[in-house]
Design an enzyme around this catalytic site. Sequence first.
Site, mmCIF file in Angstrom:
data_model
loop_
_atom_site.group_PDB
_atom_site.id
_atom_site.type_symbol
_atom_site.label_atom_id
_atom_site.label_comp_id
_atom_site.label_asym_id
_atom_site.label_seq_id
_atom_site.Cartn_x
_atom_site.Cartn_y
_atom_site.Cartn_z
ATOM 1 N N ASP A 57 0.858 -1.184 0.000
ATOM 2 C CA ASP A 57 0.000 0.000 0.000
ATOM 3 C C ASP A 57 0.896 1.237 0.000
ATOM 4 O O ASP A 57 2.011 1.207 0.529
ATOM 5 C CB ASP A 57 -0.906 0.010 1.241
ATOM 6 C CG ASP A 57 -1.985 -1.052 1.199
ATOM 7 O OD1 ASP A 57 -2.418 -1.424 0.099
ATOM 8 O OD2 ASP A 57 -2.415 -1.498 2.273
ATOM 9 N N ASP A 115 -7.140 -1.405 -4.377
ATOM 10 C CA ASP A 115 -8.164 -0.978 -3.405
ATOM 11 C C ASP A 115 -9.082 0.076 -4.012
ATOM 12 O O ASP A 115 -10.294 0.073 -3.763
ATOM 13 C CB ASP A 115 -7.506 -0.407 -2.142
ATOM 14 C CG ASP A 115 -6.660 -1.432 -1.396
ATOM 15 O OD1 ASP A 115 -6.931 -2.642 -1.521
ATOM 16 O OD2 ASP A 115 -5.728 -1.005 -0.684
#
Length: 184
Positions: free
Chosen positions: A130, A146
């Site tokens: 991330d 995401d």
Amino acid sequence: MTELIMEENQKRQNKHYIATFILAAAGVLLDQWSKYLAVTYLKDKNPIDLIPGIFQLTYLENRGAAFGILQGKQWFFYISTFLVMGAVIWIYMKIPASKKFLPLRICAILIVSGAIGNLIDRIRLQYVIDFFYFKLIDFPVFNVADIFVTVSTILLLVLVLFYYKEEDFEQILYSGRDKRDPDR
């Protein structure tokens, strides 16, 4: 004549599925490329402020889900990803290939692309990379996959609640079957 029409429909359907595969693959490649860039330019380095105090690029190895829940529960993520992808693909196969249902098909493609992108990380690395962070609101760090899943799920809810009618869902549900005989 009927055979010729069926052959043309099959060709059109095959082109549709090839385009779907290409779009899904492009989404996965975009996700994986962005994660490669995150590893290359962000790992073991200070965050990069794009909008100081609001939004930054920062490297994070996420072994759980949003907000760090379910840390280390990789089997849960594998199973749930395959179940969601299976359900989305099954529904996608039932969605008529008309322009009216294009938004539903796009949502399905994005959900599957995002699911595959994060699944690749989980299988290959045992964590998800991330790197987007809204510092102002301390939002969980996230990635391109995401974004695909979240935005398309929100759009899907809006479409289901406000755009499509009951008849549209019946058309999807009973595609390929006679509505008068649901056991057929």
